[in-house]
Design a protein around this motif. Structure first.
Motif, PDB file in Angstrom:
ATOM      1  N   GLU A  34       0.836  -1.205   0.000  1.00 23.26           N
ATOM      2  CA  GLU A  34       0.000   0.000   0.000  1.00 23.26           C
ATOM      3  C   GLU A  34       0.872   1.258   0.000  1.00 23.26           C
ATOM      4  O   GLU A  34       0.582   2.234  -0.712  1.00 23.26           O
ATOM      5  N   GLU A  35       1.926   1.250   0.785  1.00 25.81           N
ATOM      6  CA  GLU A  35       2.829   2.409   0.803  1.00 25.81           C
ATOM      7  C   GLU A  35       3.517   2.585  -0.552  1.00 25.81           C
ATOM      8  O   GLU A  35       3.655   3.707  -1.056  1.00 25.81           O
ATOM      9  N   ARG A  37       2.349   1.633  -3.434  1.00 26.43           N
ATOM     10  CA  ARG A  37       1.319   2.103  -4.376  1.00 26.43           C
ATOM     11  C   ARG A  37       1.091   3.603  -4.250  1.00 26.43           C
ATOM     12  O   ARG A  37       1.048   4.331  -5.256  1.00 26.43           O
ATOM     13  N   GLU A  38       0.954   4.092  -3.024  1.00 31.17           N
ATOM     14  CA  GLU A  38       0.679   5.523  -2.838  1.00 31.17           C
ATOM     15  C   GLU A  38       1.887   6.372  -3.248  1.00 31.17           C
ATOM     16  O   GLU A  38       1.722   7.465  -3.801  1.00 31.17           O
ATOM     17  N   ILE A  41       1.758   6.691  -6.999  1.00 29.25           N
ATOM     18  CA  ILE A  41       0.783   7.681  -7.483  1.00 29.25           C
ATOM     19  C   ILE A  41       1.394   9.086  -7.417  1.00 29.25           C
ATOM     20  O   ILE A  41       1.282   9.878  -8.355  1.00 29.25           O
ATOM     21  N   VAL A  89       0.003   0.781 -10.460  1.00 25.39           N
ATOM     22  CA  VAL A  89      -0.862   1.292  -9.393  1.00 25.39           C
ATOM     23  C   VAL A  89      -2.106   0.402  -9.270  1.00 25.39           C
ATOM     24  O   VAL A  89      -2.530   0.039  -8.164  1.00 25.39           O
ATOM     25  N   TYR A  90      -2.659   0.010 -10.407  1.00 19.52           N
ATOM     26  CA  TYR A  90      -3.858  -0.834 -10.392  1.00 19.52           C
ATOM     27  C   TYR A  90      -3.512  -2.257  -9.955  1.00 19.52           C
ATOM     28  O   TYR A  90      -4.288  -2.897  -9.239  1.00 19.52           O
ATOM     29  N   GLY A  93      -3.729  -2.708  -6.394  1.00 18.12           N
ATOM     30  CA  GLY A  93      -5.045  -2.508  -5.795  1.00 18.12           C
ATOM     31  C   GLY A  93      -5.493  -1.065  -5.688  1.00 18.12           C
ATOM     32  O   GLY A  93      -6.430  -0.766  -4.940  1.00 18.12           O
ATOM     33  N   GLY A  94      -4.849  -0.156  -6.404  1.00 15.99           N
ATOM     34  CA  GLY A  94      -5.222   1.256  -6.325  1.00 15.99           C
ATOM     35  C   GLY A  94      -5.761   1.792  -7.636  1.00 15.99           C
ATOM     36  O   GLY A  94      -6.120   1.029  -8.535  1.00 15.99           O
ATOM     37  N   HIS A  95      -5.825   3.098  -7.720  1.00 15.67           N
ATOM     38  CA  HIS A  95      -6.230   3.762  -8.962  1.00 15.67           C
ATOM     39  C   HIS A  95      -5.713   5.192  -8.921  1.00 15.67           C
ATOM     40  O   HIS A  95      -5.456   5.731  -7.839  1.00 15.67           O
ATOM     41  N   ARG A 106      -1.035  15.853  -5.725  1.00 18.56           N
ATOM     42  CA  ARG A 106      -0.253  14.779  -5.108  1.00 18.56           C
ATOM     43  C   ARG A 106       1.150  14.641  -5.698  1.00 18.56           C
ATOM     44  O   ARG A 106       1.952  13.869  -5.182  1.00 18.56           O
TER      45      ARG A 106
END
Length: 208
Positions: A34-35, A37-38, A41, A89-90, A93-95, A106
């Protein structure tokens, strides 16, 4: 499925679409998907904004066709970086944000805005600092993913090589424009504008 196939099963139940093995293995290897991924982005927000702002900077280099050509290479390669990493990113599990304003907020680097006094020297200074921010960004991603997320690490490493190229190009140009100093980058013209020799897989991206 035979029990003697050691990778035939794992912590994600068969048929479960609510979890991803691609993220589980990162956790198992000590990473935080998760980190990552963010951070990605934020990083590709900077690449996308740089593509936009370089369009404007390049336009204002009229009369400096050599500078325009090199800025065009950097501009298109930054777009290639966005396009390379966006699917990751996808996968994690993100977008990307629905609102482009949110996306730009961002971005991990300041916007490369046209200076109030748009001389070639001032524009080259903006370009140089934008590339330096990109080097710091992708170095951070490499550090986060080395040893736990080879797919993201490979992307970040390839992008980092091009960002280091870009920094060297603008050091060379600014040194001559501002200081009348020769500070070679060892730069050779790309085969095509935006060639992105490290980050763009031509056979993969031909349809893009």
């Amino acid at each position: 499925m035979s029990d003697d196939k050691k990778h035939g099963s794992g912590s994600v139940s068969p048929g479960d679409t609510s979890d991803r093995v691609g993220m589980q293995v990162i956790r198992e290897r000590g990473g935080d998907p998760e980190e990552i991924r963010e951070t990605l982005i934020d990083a590709i927000g900077a690449e996308f904004s740089t593509y936009y702002y370089y369009t404007n900077l390049r336009t204002h280099l009229a009369g400096h066709e050599d500078y325009k050509e090199i800025t065009e290479d950097a501009r298109l390669e930054d777009r290639a970086h966005f396009e390379l990493v966006m699917p990751r990113v996808y996968e994690l599990g993100g977008h990307i944000p629905v609102n482009i304003g949110d996306f730009m907020d961002r971005a991990s680097c300041p916007h490369a805005e046209l200076p109030d006094d748009p001389t070639a020297e001032n524009i080259l200074e903006v370009l140089l600092e934008a590339e330096r921010c990109a080097i710091r960004t992708w170095s951070e991603v490499c550090d986060m993913t080395q040893g736990c997320d080879p797919r993201t690490y490979d992307m970040a490493s390839r992008i980092l090589q091009e960002e280091i190229d870009h920094e060297a190009w603008f050091i060379e140009l600014l040194s001559m424009e501002r200081d009348d100093e020769v500070n070679p980058a060892g730069h050779f013209v790309r085969d095509q504008p935006g060639d992105a020799p490290y980050s763009k897989n031509h056979s993969f991206n031909e349809s893009a």
